[in-house]
Design a protein around this motif. Structure first.
Motif, mmCIF file in Angstrom:
data_model
loop_
_atom_site.group_PDB
_atom_site.id
_atom_site.type_symbol
_atom_site.label_atom_id
_atom_site.label_comp_id
_atom_site.label_asym_id
_atom_site.label_seq_id
_atom_site.Cartn_x
_atom_site.Cartn_y
_atom_site.Cartn_z
ATOM 1 N N VAL A 85 45.390 52.643 43.202
ATOM 2 C CA VAL A 85 45.858 53.462 42.315
ATOM 3 C C VAL A 85 47.455 53.189 41.865
ATOM 4 O O VAL A 85 48.049 52.918 42.833
ATOM 5 C CB VAL A 85 45.939 55.149 43.233
ATOM 6 N N GLU A 86 47.518 53.274 40.616
ATOM 7 C CA GLU A 86 48.623 52.716 39.952
ATOM 8 C C GLU A 86 49.283 54.051 39.514
ATOM 9 O O GLU A 86 49.155 55.168 39.487
ATOM 10 C CB GLU A 86 48.427 51.822 38.915
ATOM 11 N N ARG A 115 50.231 52.274 44.742
ATOM 12 C CA ARG A 115 50.663 53.761 45.332
ATOM 13 C C ARG A 115 49.527 53.684 46.609
ATOM 14 O O ARG A 115 50.061 54.626 47.691
ATOM 15 C CB ARG A 115 50.631 54.718 44.454
ATOM 16 N N GLY A 116 48.323 53.294 46.472
ATOM 17 C CA GLY A 116 47.399 53.445 47.478
ATOM 18 C C GLY A 116 45.987 53.119 47.054
ATOM 19 O O GLY A 116 45.927 52.529 46.079
ATOM 20 N N LEU A 117 45.050 53.788 47.799
ATOM 21 C CA LEU A 117 43.591 53.273 47.597
ATOM 22 C C LEU A 117 42.882 54.548 47.137
ATOM 23 O O LEU A 117 43.320 55.483 47.481
ATOM 24 C CB LEU A 117 42.938 52.492 48.397
ATOM 25 N N THR A 118 41.811 54.426 46.333
ATOM 26 C CA THR A 118 40.862 55.584 45.871
ATOM 27 C C THR A 118 39.312 55.023 46.093
ATOM 28 O O THR A 118 38.908 54.077 45.821
ATOM 29 C CB THR A 118 41.149 55.960 44.530
ATOM 30 N N ASP A 119 38.532 55.911 46.741
ATOM 31 C CA ASP A 119 37.284 55.599 47.142
ATOM 32 C C ASP A 119 36.389 55.916 45.868
ATOM 33 O O ASP A 119 36.533 56.919 45.241
ATOM 34 C CB ASP A 119 36.618 56.405 48.123
ATOM 35 N N ASP A 144 38.890 45.054 34.941
ATOM 36 C CA ASP A 144 39.450 45.832 33.701
ATOM 37 C C ASP A 144 39.466 47.446 33.845
ATOM 38 O O ASP A 144 39.492 48.153 32.731
ATOM 39 C CB ASP A 144 38.646 45.531 32.325
ATOM 40 N N LEU A 145 39.222 47.784 35.143
ATOM 41 C CA LEU A 145 39.422 49.306 35.419
ATOM 42 C C LEU A 145 40.387 49.362 36.089
ATOM 43 O O LEU A 145 40.319 48.798 37.186
ATOM 44 C CB LEU A 145 37.804 49.852 35.992
ATOM 45 N N HIS A 146 41.300 50.422 35.585
ATOM 46 C CA HIS A 146 42.620 50.853 36.266
ATOM 47 C C HIS A 146 42.445 52.432 36.553
ATOM 48 O O HIS A 146 42.172 53.107 35.642
ATOM 49 C CB HIS A 146 43.794 50.336 35.479
ATOM 50 N N ILE A 147 42.955 52.744 37.795
ATOM 51 C CA ILE A 147 43.151 53.997 38.064
ATOM 52 C C ILE A 147 44.556 54.520 38.452
ATOM 53 O O ILE A 147 45.309 53.762 38.936
ATOM 54 C CB ILE A 147 42.292 54.412 39.381
ATOM 55 N N VAL A 148 45.081 55.393 37.707
ATOM 56 C CA VAL A 148 46.356 55.995 37.834
ATOM 57 C C VAL A 148 46.401 57.424 38.458
ATOM 58 O O VAL A 148 45.494 58.224 38.282
ATOM 59 C CB VAL A 148 47.014 56.039 36.580
ATOM 60 N N ASP A 149 47.398 57.811 39.120
ATOM 61 C CA ASP A 149 47.546 59.234 39.565
ATOM 62 C C ASP A 149 47.636 60.114 38.622
ATOM 63 O O ASP A 149 47.071 61.320 38.713
ATOM 64 C CB ASP A 149 48.626 58.978 40.553
ATOM 65 N N LEU A 170 41.779 55.330 34.002
ATOM 66 C CA LEU A 170 41.148 56.562 34.362
ATOM 67 C C LEU A 170 42.336 57.289 35.094
ATOM 68 O O LEU A 170 42.852 56.596 36.222
ATOM 69 C CB LEU A 170 40.033 56.474 35.089
ATOM 70 N N THR A 171 42.160 58.548 35.316
ATOM 71 C CA THR A 171 43.017 59.195 36.076
ATOM 72 C C THR A 171 42.386 59.742 37.364
ATOM 73 O O THR A 171 41.050 59.571 37.161
ATOM 74 C CB THR A 171 43.799 60.479 35.755
ATOM 75 N N LEU A 172 42.684 60.097 38.473
ATOM 76 C CA LEU A 172 42.196 60.409 39.439
ATOM 77 C C LEU A 172 41.370 61.760 39.440
ATOM 78 O O LEU A 172 40.052 61.606 39.841
ATOM 79 C CB LEU A 172 43.049 60.711 40.732
ATOM 80 N N ASP A 173 41.671 62.669 38.658
ATOM 81 C CA ASP A 173 40.993 63.835 38.211
ATOM 82 C C ASP A 173 39.751 63.488 37.619
ATOM 83 O O ASP A 173 38.728 63.920 37.446
ATOM 84 C CB ASP A 173 41.776 64.933 37.239
ATOM 85 N N THR A 174 39.973 62.312 36.528
ATOM 86 C CA THR A 174 38.793 61.568 35.772
ATOM 87 C C THR A 174 37.826 61.280 36.520
ATOM 88 O O THR A 174 36.555 61.430 36.251
ATOM 89 C CB THR A 174 39.475 61.125 34.730
ATOM 90 N N VAL A 175 38.088 60.541 37.299
ATOM 91 C CA VAL A 175 37.247 59.878 38.470
ATOM 92 C C VAL A 175 36.269 60.910 39.060
ATOM 93 O O VAL A 175 35.109 60.683 38.922
ATOM 94 C CB VAL A 175 37.682 58.890 39.415
#
Length: 277
Positions: A51-52, A62-66, A171-176, A244-249
């Protein structure tokens, strides 16, 4: 008869030194900021991604997301990707090409010469398709619609395969969140260049876009913003990086996994899609 040893009794043997087991403490794990919103099957395990944050260039981990394996770790079906991409390209296509037949071309009302006796081939009109300037026999007669629909499960599988391919190719990045400290477009360009996001970036959020990132991306051609409801296979393949944001995931997991179980034997057909998330 007992035999008594004449050797003098020596000092008692010293006890062996006690070997203490060294218990190595496990390495601290990065905190999991988000768990899967939908239960994961027992025979599978979730995949993880970093998570970026967009608040600083170096704030990359900043951490990990499942991530649910049935959405972000499916079998890469390139045939499904091609099928869905071609459907998106053609189902809205309307061809306006139209040509005139021999009945619509101006002129040609009389017979050019008599039927017999002239030695020339017989003709009934100078607007025949055999003549230069005549009508077209089997030309396009637009407007022509190329509309067709793919099954819903094929379209859903196309989204899953595209998300999986993006994640596997890094090529997929997750942001808070999409909060940025400034609305300067150069900050967004420098951030994408510093993190090596490639030449084109697609940023997706299920919530309303923050003002700073909306202003920064408004004048940029290589960084685009779209809502989560508008995410599609063509846009993901067109852009090199997907953010993608965390809410979008969470939103995508609920919507896409719902299609796997929406058909059942006891489905209330009088109330269609009553269990839509």
């Amino acid at each position: 008869m007992q035999l008594v040893s004449s050797a003098p009794a020596g000092p008692p043997a010293a006890p062996e030194p006690r070997r203490e087991k060294l218990l190595l403490s496990p390495l601290p794990r990065s905190p999991v900021l988000r768990a899967c919103s939908v239960p994961v099957p027992s025979h599978r395990s979730p995949v993880q991604a970093w998570v970026e944050s967009l608040r600083h260039h170096d704030d990359e981990r900043r951490g990990l997301t499942d991530l649910h394996p049935d959405v972000f770790a499916v079998r890469p079906r390139l045939d499904i990707l091609h099928m869905v991409a071609m459907w998106q390209k053609n189902f809205k296509r309307i061809s306006y090409a139209k040509v005139k037949t021999r009945a619509e071309v101006r002129g040609g009302g009389r017979k050019p010469w008599r039927q017999k006796g002239s030695g020339r081939a017989r003709h009934g009109s100078i607007r025949s398709p055999l003549w230069r300037g005549g009508g077209i026999a089997h030309g396009p007669r637009g407007p022509t619609s190329y509309y067709y629909m793919l099954p819903m499960k094929v379209r859903v599988l196309g989204l899953k395969v595209a998300l999986t391919v993006k994640l596997m190719q890094d090529d997929l990045h997750i942001v808070d969140s999409l909060e940025m400290p400034t609305a300067d477009p150069q900050y967004l360009l420098d951030l994408a260049r510093y993190r090596r996001w490639g030449r084109s970036v697609l940023i997706v959020d299920v919530n309303e876009m923050p003002e700073n990132i909306g202003t920064a991306a408004a004048g940029l051609k290589t960084i685009n913003l779209i809502p989560a409801l508008g995410l599609n296979v063509h846009s993901m393949l067109k852009h090199e990086t997907l953010v993608l944001t965390l809410d979008t995931v969470t939103f995508l997991e609920k919507k896409l996994l719902w299609h796997d179980t929406r058909y059942s034997a006891l489905y209330p057909f009088s109330m269609p899609y009553s269990d839509f998330p």
